[in-house]
Design a protein around this motif. Sequence first.
Motif, PDB file in Angstrom:
ATOM      1  N   PRO A  40       0.819  -1.223   0.000  1.00  0.00           N
ATOM      2  CA  PRO A  40       0.000   0.000   0.000  1.00  0.00           C
ATOM      3  C   PRO A  40       0.848   1.266   0.000  1.00  0.00           C
ATOM      4  O   PRO A  40       0.480   2.267  -0.620  1.00  0.00           O
ATOM      5  CB  PRO A  40      -0.803  -0.109   1.303  1.00  0.00           C
ATOM      6  CG  PRO A  40      -0.788  -1.552   1.650  1.00  0.00           C
ATOM      7  CD  PRO A  40       0.520  -2.072   1.171  1.00  0.00           C
ATOM      8  N   LYS A  41       1.998   1.200   0.652  1.00  0.00           N
ATOM      9  CA  LYS A  41       2.873   2.377   0.742  1.00  0.00           C
ATOM     10  C   LYS A  41       3.412   2.730  -0.654  1.00  0.00           C
ATOM     11  O   LYS A  41       3.383   3.894  -1.075  1.00  0.00           O
ATOM     12  CB  LYS A  41       4.022   2.052   1.713  1.00  0.00           C
ATOM     13  CG  LYS A  41       4.766   3.249   2.222  1.00  0.00           C
ATOM     14  CD  LYS A  41       5.769   2.833   3.321  1.00  0.00           C
ATOM     15  CE  LYS A  41       7.079   3.561   3.148  1.00  0.00           C
ATOM     16  NZ  LYS A  41       8.143   2.816   2.503  1.00  0.00           N
ATOM     17  N   VAL A  42       3.902   1.717  -1.341  1.00  0.00           N
ATOM     18  CA  VAL A  42       4.449   1.958  -2.691  1.00  0.00           C
ATOM     19  C   VAL A  42       3.343   2.459  -3.613  1.00  0.00           C
ATOM     20  O   VAL A  42       3.526   3.396  -4.394  1.00  0.00           O
ATOM     21  CB  VAL A  42       5.094   0.677  -3.263  1.00  0.00           C
ATOM     22  CG1 VAL A  42       5.576   0.911  -4.692  1.00  0.00           C
ATOM     23  CG2 VAL A  42       6.249   0.212  -2.383  1.00  0.00           C
ATOM     24  N   MET A  43       2.171   1.857  -3.493  1.00  0.00           N
ATOM     25  CA  MET A  43       1.049   2.258  -4.351  1.00  0.00           C
ATOM     26  C   MET A  43       0.694   3.725  -4.103  1.00  0.00           C
ATOM     27  O   MET A  43       0.519   4.506  -5.044  1.00  0.00           O
ATOM     28  CB  MET A  43      -0.171   1.358  -4.087  1.00  0.00           C
ATOM     29  CG  MET A  43      -1.397   1.669  -4.940  1.00  0.00           C
ATOM     30  SD  MET A  43      -1.130   1.512  -6.720  1.00  0.00           S
ATOM     31  CE  MET A  43      -1.451  -0.227  -6.982  1.00  0.00           C
ATOM     32  N   LEU A  44       0.617   4.075  -2.830  1.00  0.00           N
ATOM     33  CA  LEU A  44       0.258   5.452  -2.485  1.00  0.00           C
ATOM     34  C   LEU A  44       1.287   6.437  -3.040  1.00  0.00           C
ATOM     35  O   LEU A  44       0.941   7.507  -3.544  1.00  0.00           O
ATOM     36  CB  LEU A  44       0.130   5.592  -0.958  1.00  0.00           C
ATOM     37  CG  LEU A  44      -0.467   6.921  -0.469  1.00  0.00           C
ATOM     38  CD1 LEU A  44      -1.879   7.129  -1.020  1.00  0.00           C
ATOM     39  CD2 LEU A  44      -0.488   6.974   1.054  1.00  0.00           C
ATOM     40  N   GLU A  45       2.566   6.054  -2.987  1.00  0.00           N
ATOM     41  CA  GLU A  45       3.612   6.921  -3.550  1.00  0.00           C
ATOM     42  C   GLU A  45       3.361   7.171  -5.034  1.00  0.00           C
ATOM     43  O   GLU A  45       3.475   8.296  -5.525  1.00  0.00           O
ATOM     44  CB  GLU A  45       4.998   6.284  -3.379  1.00  0.00           C
ATOM     45  CG  GLU A  45       5.563   6.457  -1.974  1.00  0.00           C
ATOM     46  CD  GLU A  45       6.751   5.540  -1.710  1.00  0.00           C
ATOM     47  OE1 GLU A  45       7.332   5.004  -2.689  1.00  0.00           O
ATOM     48  OE2 GLU A  45       7.085   5.346  -0.520  1.00  0.00           O
ATOM     49  N   TYR A  46       3.046   6.118  -5.749  1.00  0.00           N
ATOM     50  CA  TYR A  46       2.749   6.282  -7.178  1.00  0.00           C
ATOM     51  C   TYR A  46       1.562   7.220  -7.386  1.00  0.00           C
ATOM     52  O   TYR A  46       1.592   8.109  -8.228  1.00  0.00           O
ATOM     53  CB  TYR A  46       2.444   4.927  -7.832  1.00  0.00           C
ATOM     54  CG  TYR A  46       3.676   4.223  -8.360  1.00  0.00           C
ATOM     55  CD1 TYR A  46       4.228   4.572  -9.597  1.00  0.00           C
ATOM     56  CD2 TYR A  46       4.295   3.217  -7.626  1.00  0.00           C
ATOM     57  CE1 TYR A  46       5.360   3.927 -10.083  1.00  0.00           C
ATOM     58  CE2 TYR A  46       5.427   2.569  -8.104  1.00  0.00           C
ATOM     59  CZ  TYR A  46       5.947   2.928  -9.334  1.00  0.00           C
ATOM     60  OH  TYR A  46       7.062   2.301  -9.818  1.00  0.00           O
ATOM     61  N   LEU A  47       0.510   6.990  -6.606  1.00  0.00           N
ATOM     62  CA  LEU A  47      -0.693   7.796  -6.797  1.00  0.00           C
ATOM     63  C   LEU A  47      -0.419   9.264  -6.469  1.00  0.00           C
ATOM     64  O   LEU A  47      -0.855  10.169  -7.183  1.00  0.00           O
ATOM     65  CB  LEU A  47      -1.851   7.274  -5.922  1.00  0.00           C
ATOM     66  CG  LEU A  47      -2.346   5.851  -6.217  1.00  0.00           C
ATOM     67  CD1 LEU A  47      -3.527   5.505  -5.307  1.00  0.00           C
ATOM     68  CD2 LEU A  47      -2.752   5.657  -7.682  1.00  0.00           C
ATOM     69  N   GLU A  48       0.325   9.474  -5.404  1.00  0.00           N
ATOM     70  CA  GLU A  48       0.564  10.862  -4.972  1.00  0.00           C
ATOM     71  C   GLU A  48       1.526  11.606  -5.883  1.00  0.00           C
ATOM     72  O   GLU A  48       1.567  12.837  -5.891  1.00  0.00           O
ATOM     73  CB  GLU A  48       1.056  10.873  -3.517  1.00  0.00           C
ATOM     74  CG  GLU A  48      -0.095  10.577  -2.552  1.00  0.00           C
ATOM     75  CD  GLU A  48       0.317  10.600  -1.092  1.00  0.00           C
ATOM     76  OE1 GLU A  48       1.492  10.268  -0.819  1.00  0.00           O
ATOM     77  OE2 GLU A  48      -0.539  10.931  -0.243  1.00  0.00           O
ATOM     78  N   SER A  49       2.279  10.840  -6.668  1.00  0.00           N
ATOM     79  CA  SER A  49       3.202  11.509  -7.595  1.00  0.00           C
ATOM     80  C   SER A  49       2.481  11.975  -8.860  1.00  0.00           C
ATOM     81  O   SER A  49       3.073  12.590  -9.729  1.00  0.00           O
ATOM     82  CB  SER A  49       4.330  10.551  -7.971  1.00  0.00           C
ATOM     83  OG  SER A  49       3.816   9.517  -8.793  1.00  0.00           O
TER      84      SER A  49
END
Lengths: 619, 446
Positions: A100-109
Amino acid sequence: MYDVIVVGGGHAGCEASNISAKLGMKTLLLTMNKKNIADMPCNPSIGGVAKGIIVREIDALGGLMGVVADKSHFQIKMLNNSKGPAVRSLRCQADKRVYPKVMLEYLESNPNLEIKEALVEDLIIENNTVKGVILSDNTKIYSKTVILTTGTYLKASILVGSTKKDEGPHGEGRSNTLSDKLKEYGLEIIRLKTGTPPRIAKDSIDFSKLKEELGDDTYYTFSHDIKPVYDINKQQKCYLLYTNALTHQIIRDNLTKSAMYGGYVTGTGPRYCPSIEDKIVRFSDKERHQLFLEPESIYYDEWYLQGFSTSMPVDVQEKLVHSLEGLEHAKITKYAYAIEYDAINPLQMHPSLENKIIHNLFTAGQINCTSGYEEAAGQGLIAGINAVQKILDTEPLILKRDEAYIGVLIDDLVTKGIKDPYRMLTSRAEFRLILRHDNADLRLRDIAYKYHTINDEQYERLQQKKKDIANLIKEIKNTKLELNEEIKKDFINNNFSVPLRNLSYEELLRRPEITFNFLNNYHHFNYNKDVLEQVEILIKYEGYINKALKESAKLKKIEEKEIPENIDYTKIKNLASEARQKLSEIRPRTIAQASRISGVNPSDITILSLYLKKEYNND
Amino acid sequence: MEDTICAISTAKGVGAISIIRISGKDAFKIINKIYKGKDLNKVESNTINYGYIYDKDELIDEVLVSILKSPKTYTMEDIVEINSHGGINTTNRILELVLENGARLAEPGEFTKRAFLNGRIDLTKAEAVNDLINAKSDLARKVALNNIKGNLYNKIKSLRNSIGELMANIEVNIDYPEYEDIEVITNEILKPKLNKIKEEIKIILNNTKNAKLINNGINVALIGRPNTGKSSILNKFLDEEKAIVTNIPGTTRDIVEGSITLDGFEINFIDTAGIRETSDVVEKIGVEKSKQATKDADIVIVVLNNNEKLTKEDEELINLVPENKRIIFVNKNDLENKLELKDEYVLGNTIDYSGIDNLKNAIKDKLNLDNIMVSDMTYMSNIREIDLLKKALNNIQSAITNLNSMPIDMLEIDISNAWNNLGEIIGEVYQDELLDILFSNFCVGK
């Protein structure tokens, strides 16, 4: 005013909001809790048989699941390696904290994507068209399209034994009124059920009594674009264990206490994911059932007991877990539960995943009666792409059954209807020999480029791969292995029959036992691994691949024959009444889709074709 | 990649000429493989060409072949129409040849469907054929139900079930690879199972021969030198049994001279030169014609004259006919015996009916008709079904051939094709059926 609002931040919602924003649309992702974005509430793995191929397809189409999984797993395996190229599939143990952390990073970028915490309880509808969403505090947010990816949160109830709580997973809130509203607007609501097994504290497990399950010692990635970022030597182990006579006895003695058998559950559960009490009842002659223990994360000490989902009360769960060898003193950190939730009838969707009744409304994931992270993500991606096409007024992306598992999945949903939550299996794909793990990019990246979901660099890489494949095929057709005594000896030493004359490398590769690996000793094939693998498969299995291609070509012609959306089936004389009723309900898009509906016979298809010709001059 | 289809397009059993129609991109390629005459690739469109149909070296029929080139044809595809003169057996034989050479049997109404799909049929015609197809498929449905009753249905169904269970096991191995308690289908397990399935399909195909006797009648040829009494024997048969069909003189292409029923079986007397010869026309025995008759017939009655010594020609005729088809009838036992014969024979004359009764019994014995009546009637009764069953056999054979060289996912393609072939025979092609079997037989899941 947004272009796209995505309701729900699970695997479907992540892919949908990411791709829409990537395509330049002003996108809003609404979630009840930002911490639960890309949450994995059930098993700690991504991929698996057939599902792993869906992940490859998502990656080929420009989605995120593949690359996020690659960056967050602690074990990876190629399943079915020995059973042939058509059924090979990757599965990784994804870290429930990292993913979830990696996914959120992608989304927030992604600058076009805004993420907001809110609970949606209604839609703004005008003239059968969705115009936005209404939040629990009555705030209205407007948008051109809405994608619902609500997972299990519509009227969710958690059941443990006879206790029932109206809440979503992790004690989260649930959407109380949205499904009622959808029903009001004309959607058919279906009640479904699923379940999850107990979690066990690591230090309470006696691993010495369990059998180890290791990861592969070859590097793999789901993604077509990144190199492996893990160390094969640092993979975590999983473990294998079994139920026993005592476990079964406890279940039989307490059967009526289970939510399922006590009559507390009203939803339909998945056949492929039975609870442990289901297994004991339905397969009463089996002496044991296999279970797995899998770590959920390397950052906390909770283990997932796969195969042991149950809706027994907590005291029975304690007894059950303690009856297992290795878990005699286990501490349950989270009890198993069954969860019931509302979904909509997928027959009310177009193959674009747009709703037939409410325009500009798209749905993806469990709300469409599927189960599984990968199935959800695949639909989310397609819903995202097609919400954008809707705004741009361009053709939706509809993948065919011989193009992708995602195509099979959506076609099954909108054509056949649902009896229990839908999970992808290789046996659902009639052209699985064409839909392989190894050729996802070759199948889908040209399409992805057309829809602008991959970039120029990714597209160029595909074109280079295609060129390499063509060149390598030419090379092996045109060069022969010149036999000498030494080479003959190699053949004999490997137990291969010695060719009677000099054969081309192509002819040699057709032999089941001969691989590029062996041939590389005599001729340097200067191509990367993917290209060699692809050519080896194409040559070795050419006969069977051609059989499959021939079958799929048969479909093509009728796949192109479209049925007008406004057709009135009551006006077609001579249709059998069952066919008339099914066709009216499902409203297939093409003659091919119509022919897959059970109850529609070949003669009905002929009559329908003739009618189209007559009324619409449709060739 | 559209496939090429074929069918007998004249009504079965009616008319002296049958037409086998082939439509599709390989139509000319296929006809050229079995036709001797001009190269049909090179002839003009809309021409009728005289020649012969051959199965390898064996002459099957003398035919007229119409060549109709795309797009100005009924289906807008290349079309070949073979005008066969040979009656139902020969026509079926030609159809089988066409199927063996790459065509697929057309579904009911498929030529019209193609005509429509390719945009050939105009609006009014479409309206007209609409009703026709509907009627046809309804009939086809009824016919199918009638044909597939009892034994056969159950037999195919149980055969298909055993394939289905095998597949479900393979599928569960594939979809749930880590379940150690589930039996893994290895080549060693697969091989005997596939062989058993193959043998069972073969048995049904063998029974089909008997079925042909029941459905298409028993073809009987009478051969013999002139004046041995063939024509009297034929007339006796036809008179006594009030022949249901008799020949109309002048239609020389007619193959069936006349038919009678015998214990419920239809007996067709097929034409050989000299049966109807008149005494003032002296004709050679016509060995060539007799050879042909021998091939077409299920039973060949070699007629000899009790009153004459065995001639070289008689011996030649006897040797022409394989023992399993041959009945030697020694006629004219009312006259002095001059004939000596080491082979088994039936004795009689055409003055009283005793000779005829003896012959009838001989036919029944030869074909074991009494046994056919009571034995297991699992057989395929129409060409479409036989075609599907042969396909199933080929698919199973392919799996067996590739057993040691191909992984299970490839073999499974052959096995599931066979499963689908059988499903088409009994009208079960429900796609999710396999999953039902899988989940009811195996306990899997998280």
